[in-house]
Write a protein that holds these residues in place. Structure first.
Motif, PDB file in Angstrom:
ATOM      1  N   VAL A 164       0.808  -0.925   0.411  1.00 33.40           N
ATOM      2  CA  VAL A 164       0.136  -0.212   0.487  1.00 33.40           C
ATOM      3  C   VAL A 164       0.672   1.451  -0.230  1.00 33.40           C
ATOM      4  CG1 VAL A 164      -1.936   1.681   1.419  1.00 33.40           C
ATOM      5  CG2 VAL A 164      -2.102  -1.122   0.830  1.00 33.40           C
ATOM      6  N   ALA A 165       1.615   0.965   0.608  1.00 30.45           N
ATOM      7  CA  ALA A 165       2.914   2.945   0.722  1.00 30.45           C
ATOM      8  C   ALA A 165       3.575   2.812  -0.626  1.00 30.45           C
ATOM      9  CB  ALA A 165       3.815   2.193   2.288  1.00 30.45           C
ATOM     10  N   MET A 166       3.709   1.820  -1.381  1.00 28.90           N
ATOM     11  CA  MET A 166       4.924   1.814  -2.800  1.00 28.90           C
ATOM     12  C   MET A 166       3.983   2.355  -2.939  1.00 28.90           C
ATOM     13  SD  MET A 166       7.686  -1.302  -2.399  1.00 28.90           S
ATOM     14  CE  MET A 166       8.569  -0.339  -4.152  1.00 28.90           C
ATOM     15  N   ALA A 167       2.660   2.269  -3.186  1.00 31.93           N
ATOM     16  CA  ALA A 167       1.588   2.571  -3.897  1.00 31.93           C
ATOM     17  C   ALA A 167       1.031   4.124  -4.101  1.00 31.93           C
ATOM     18  CB  ALA A 167      -0.127   1.803  -3.686  1.00 31.93           C
ATOM     19  N   ASP A 168       1.646   4.560  -3.442  1.00 35.40           N
ATOM     20  CA  ASP A 168       0.874   5.730  -3.539  1.00 35.40           C
ATOM     21  C   ASP A 168       2.023   6.620  -4.159  1.00 35.40           C
ATOM     22  OD1 ASP A 168       1.031   8.758  -2.651  1.00 35.40           O
ATOM     23  OD2 ASP A 168       0.095   8.155  -0.384  1.00 35.40           O
ATOM     24  N   ARG A 169       1.425   7.162  -4.875  1.00 37.64           N
ATOM     25  CA  ARG A 169       2.161   8.281  -6.725  1.00 37.64           C
ATOM     26  C   ARG A 169       2.265   9.937  -5.779  1.00 37.64           C
ATOM     27  NH1 ARG A 169       1.517   5.699 -11.570  1.00 37.64           N
ATOM     28  NH2 ARG A 169       0.319   4.027 -11.421  1.00 37.64           N
ATOM     29  N   HIS A 170       2.043  10.468  -4.292  1.00 37.53           N
ATOM     30  CA  HIS A 170       2.820  11.681  -4.080  1.00 37.53           C
ATOM     31  C   HIS A 170       3.729  10.952  -2.993  1.00 37.53           C
ATOM     32  CE1 HIS A 170      -0.029  13.378  -6.203  1.00 37.53           C
ATOM     33  NE2 HIS A 170      -1.133  11.918  -5.584  1.00 37.53           N
ATOM     34  N   ARG A 171       3.714  10.178  -2.003  1.00 39.91           N
ATOM     35  CA  ARG A 171       4.174   9.695  -1.779  1.00 39.91           C
ATOM     36  C   ARG A 171       5.221   8.302  -1.544  1.00 39.91           C
ATOM     37  NH1 ARG A 171      -0.433  12.268   0.896  1.00 39.91           N
ATOM     38  NH2 ARG A 171       0.210  13.382   2.274  1.00 39.91           N
ATOM     39  N   GLY A 172       5.070   7.580  -2.401  1.00 34.81           N
ATOM     40  CA  GLY A 172       5.179   6.577  -2.537  1.00 34.81           C
ATOM     41  C   GLY A 172       6.100   6.140  -4.420  1.00 34.81           C
ATOM     42  N   VAL A 173       5.784   5.520  -4.992  1.00 42.01           N
ATOM     43  CA  VAL A 173       6.549   5.686  -5.613  1.00 42.01           C
ATOM     44  C   VAL A 173       5.400   4.871  -6.963  1.00 42.01           C
ATOM     45  CG1 VAL A 173       8.077   3.550  -7.342  1.00 42.01           C
ATOM     46  CG2 VAL A 173       8.311   3.242  -4.936  1.00 42.01           C
ATOM     47  N   GLY A 174       4.581   4.436  -6.621  1.00 42.81           N
ATOM     48  CA  GLY A 174       3.387   5.035  -7.560  1.00 42.81           C
ATOM     49  C   GLY A 174       3.312   3.585  -8.899  1.00 42.81           C
ATOM     50  N   TYR A 175       2.241   2.807  -8.958  1.00 39.53           N
ATOM     51  CA  TYR A 175       2.142   1.835  -9.589  1.00 39.53           C
ATOM     52  C   TYR A 175       0.584   1.496  -9.951  1.00 39.53           C
ATOM     53  CZ  TYR A 175       1.471  -1.390  -5.664  1.00 39.53           C
ATOM     54  OH  TYR A 175       1.174  -1.842  -4.184  1.00 39.53           O
ATOM     55  N   ASP A 176       0.429   0.190 -10.877  1.00 37.89           N
ATOM     56  CA  ASP A 176      -1.054  -0.007 -11.177  1.00 37.89           C
ATOM     57  C   ASP A 176      -0.881  -1.506 -10.491  1.00 37.89           C
ATOM     58  OD1 ASP A 176      -1.484   2.093 -12.310  1.00 37.89           O
ATOM     59  OD2 ASP A 176      -1.616   1.151 -14.552  1.00 37.89           O
ATOM     60  N   GLN A 177       0.283  -2.223 -10.781  1.00 42.40           N
ATOM     61  CA  GLN A 177       0.536  -3.475 -10.350  1.00 42.40           C
ATOM     62  C   GLN A 177       1.436  -3.124  -8.985  1.00 42.40           C
ATOM     63  OE1 GLN A 177      -1.037  -3.768 -13.170  1.00 42.40           O
ATOM     64  NE2 GLN A 177      -3.226  -3.964 -12.275  1.00 42.40           N
ATOM     65  N   LEU A 178       1.775  -4.617  -8.103  1.00 48.28           N
ATOM     66  CA  LEU A 178       2.934  -4.832  -7.699  1.00 48.28           C
ATOM     67  C   LEU A 178       3.469  -5.827  -7.957  1.00 48.28           C
ATOM     68  CD1 LEU A 178       4.730  -4.068  -3.986  1.00 48.28           C
ATOM     69  CD2 LEU A 178       4.631  -6.525  -4.949  1.00 48.28           C
ATOM     70  N   ALA A 179       4.637  -6.415  -8.400  1.00 49.09           N
ATOM     71  CA  ALA A 179       4.860  -7.398  -8.608  1.00 49.09           C
ATOM     72  C   ALA A 179       5.984  -8.734  -8.309  1.00 49.09           C
ATOM     73  CB  ALA A 179       5.399  -7.981 -10.376  1.00 49.09           C
ATOM     74  N   VAL A 180       6.239  -9.556  -7.308  1.00 44.79           N
ATOM     75  CA  VAL A 180       6.816 -10.896  -6.827  1.00 44.79           C
ATOM     76  C   VAL A 180       7.219 -11.541  -7.641  1.00 44.79           C
ATOM     77  CG1 VAL A 180       7.758 -11.339  -4.931  1.00 44.79           C
ATOM     78  CG2 VAL A 180       5.790  -9.477  -4.813  1.00 44.79           C
ATOM     79  N   ILE A 181       9.162 -11.440  -7.662  1.00 42.79           N
ATOM     80  CA  ILE A 181       9.478 -12.859  -8.512  1.00 42.79           C
ATOM     81  C   ILE A 181      10.474 -13.507  -7.070  1.00 42.79           C
ATOM     82  CG2 ILE A 181      10.904 -13.583 -10.093  1.00 42.79           C
ATOM     83  CD1 ILE A 181      11.314 -10.288 -11.369  1.00 42.79           C
ATOM     84  N   THR A 182       9.343 -15.053  -7.242  1.00 44.84           N
ATOM     85  CA  THR A 182       9.765 -15.927  -6.778  1.00 44.84           C
ATOM     86  C   THR A 182      10.106 -17.614  -7.391  1.00 44.84           C
ATOM     87  OG1 THR A 182       8.014 -16.642  -6.075  1.00 44.84           O
ATOM     88  CG2 THR A 182       8.491 -15.114  -4.032  1.00 44.84           C
ATOM     89  N   GLN A 183      10.756 -18.182  -6.409  1.00 46.11           N
ATOM     90  CA  GLN A 183      11.325 -19.240  -7.546  1.00 46.11           C
ATOM     91  C   GLN A 183      10.415 -20.415  -6.996  1.00 46.11           C
ATOM     92  OE1 GLN A 183      13.998 -19.062  -9.920  1.00 46.11           O
ATOM     93  NE2 GLN A 183      12.809 -20.591 -10.470  1.00 46.11           N
ATOM     94  N   ARG A 184      10.171 -21.587  -8.016  1.00 42.78           N
ATOM     95  CA  ARG A 184       8.875 -22.601  -7.170  1.00 42.78           C
ATOM     96  C   ARG A 184       9.258 -23.328  -8.337  1.00 42.78           C
ATOM     97  NH1 ARG A 184       2.894 -20.742  -4.758  1.00 42.78           N
ATOM     98  NH2 ARG A 184       3.702 -18.563  -4.112  1.00 42.78           N
ATOM     99  N   GLY A 185       9.526 -24.913  -7.946  1.00 38.50           N
ATOM    100  CA  GLY A 185       9.698 -25.497  -8.844  1.00 38.50           C
ATOM    101  C   GLY A 185      10.392 -25.564 -10.199  1.00 38.50           C
ATOM    102  N   ASN A 186      10.617 -25.598 -11.508  1.00 37.76           N
ATOM    103  CA  ASN A 186      11.230 -25.899 -12.536  1.00 37.76           C
ATOM    104  C   ASN A 186      10.644 -24.348 -13.121  1.00 37.76           C
ATOM    105  OD1 ASN A 186      12.422 -28.500 -11.257  1.00 37.76           O
ATOM    106  ND2 ASN A 186      10.513 -29.690 -12.965  1.00 37.76           N
ATOM    107  N   ALA A 187      10.396 -23.435 -12.850  1.00 42.54           N
ATOM    108  CA  ALA A 187       9.928 -22.705 -14.038  1.00 42.54           C
ATOM    109  C   ALA A 187      11.010 -21.958 -13.962  1.00 42.54           C
ATOM    110  CB  ALA A 187       8.469 -21.963 -13.794  1.00 42.54           C
ATOM    111  N   ASP A 188      11.399 -21.157 -15.004  1.00 45.82           N
ATOM    112  CA  ASP A 188      11.582 -20.223 -14.318  1.00 45.82           C
ATOM    113  C   ASP A 188      11.549 -19.391 -13.933  1.00 45.82           C
ATOM    114  OD1 ASP A 188      13.704 -20.296 -17.390  1.00 45.82           O
ATOM    115  OD2 ASP A 188      11.783 -20.571 -18.240  1.00 45.82           O
TER     116      ASP A 188
END
Length: 271
Positions: free
Chosen positions: A39-63
């Protein structure tokens, strides 16, 4: 997950056709993303601003495995433009021209199409009312909503209106109203589109949990699928959005989306 981490959080800012994202890499096993940080990073005035935040993790054999959050802190089952941006980043990182990515919605294939274009197979659309999901069994090609929109699932629920002029629509008013319509128990993304040429659409987007966006990948896929079902286009469609142009191809193996991506900057978030 209620507290923002006290140490700095590295992140990347990316966009696909102006549909912008914060991307956080957790492949090292460190849990950095909390509800408060989203929520804090989404703020376009006090944070960074975005439409979506995406998290990259590693699971199984996928890239990589991708998890998506909307700007209001809610989760999203799919985010096509963010997936394309991250795929491009991983291709540059690894030298690969094809990737397998997983999301909470399923497995997605990514391909380098050259000239800075990245394609993602967003999978097959959900065309059963229970899978979209809708609250009840209705005609998904003519919902009992003024304007008879079409319902489509593309990892997220979608409601697509075909109108005379998508640009003339009061998107903020209509989008907010339809997002919370009783037919959509998980809310919905809303699209307004009109035909401007053979297999060529103009579209505008309201995303659930976000609002008006310059582009949306899953919305573009849903609109192309809806346009073909309605007999307006073939299965290969060019869509002009507020942020630029994307190409959709509904093939036997799924709905492919091809377009440009941009890595805007890399930074560190300090609470």
């Amino acid at each position: 997950m209620t507290q923002i981490p006290t140490s700095g959080v590295p992140f990347m800012k990316m966009h696909g056709l102006g549909n912008d994202f914060v991307v956080i890499d957790e492949r090292d096993g460190m849990d950095r993303v909390t509800d408060a940080l989203v929520v804090a990073m989404a703020d376009r005035h006090r944070g960074v601003g975005y439409d979506q935040l995406a998290v990259i993790t590693q699971r199984g054999n996928a890239d990589a495995h991708l998890t998506f959050y909307n700007a209001d802190g809610s989760t999203s089952g799919a985010c096509g433009n963010a997936t394309r941006c991250i795929a491009r980043h991983l291709m540059v990182e690894t030298g690969k021209t094809a990737l397998t990515l997983t999301t909470d919605h399923g497995t997605l294939l990514a391909e380098d199409k050259g000239n800075g274009l990245t394609a993602i197979n967003m999978g097959h659309p959900q065309l059963d009312w229970r899978d979209i999901p809708l609250a009840q069994d209705v005609d998904i090609d003519a919902l009992p909503i003024e304007g008879a929109p079409l319902a489509t699932g593309m990892g997220n629920p979608h409601c697509t209106f075909f109108v005379d002029d998508a640009v003339a629509i009061d998107l903020e008013a209509r989008g907010a109203e339809i997002e919370h319509h009783a037919l959509y128990p998980e809310r919905t993304n809303v699209q307004f589109a009109h035909l401007i040429g053979e297999n060529h659409l103009r579209m505008r987007v309201w995303e659930r949990g976000v609002g008006v966006t310059l582009a949306s990948g899953s919305s573009s896929c849903a609109t192309a699928v809806a346009a073909h079902r309605k007999g307006l286009t073939g299965r290969t469609v060019r869509i002009d959005l507020d942020g630029g142009t994307i190409h959709i191809d509904w093939r036997e193996d799924g709905v492919w989306m091809t377009g440009p991506t941009a890595h805007v900057f890399t930074g560190v978030w300090h609470p």
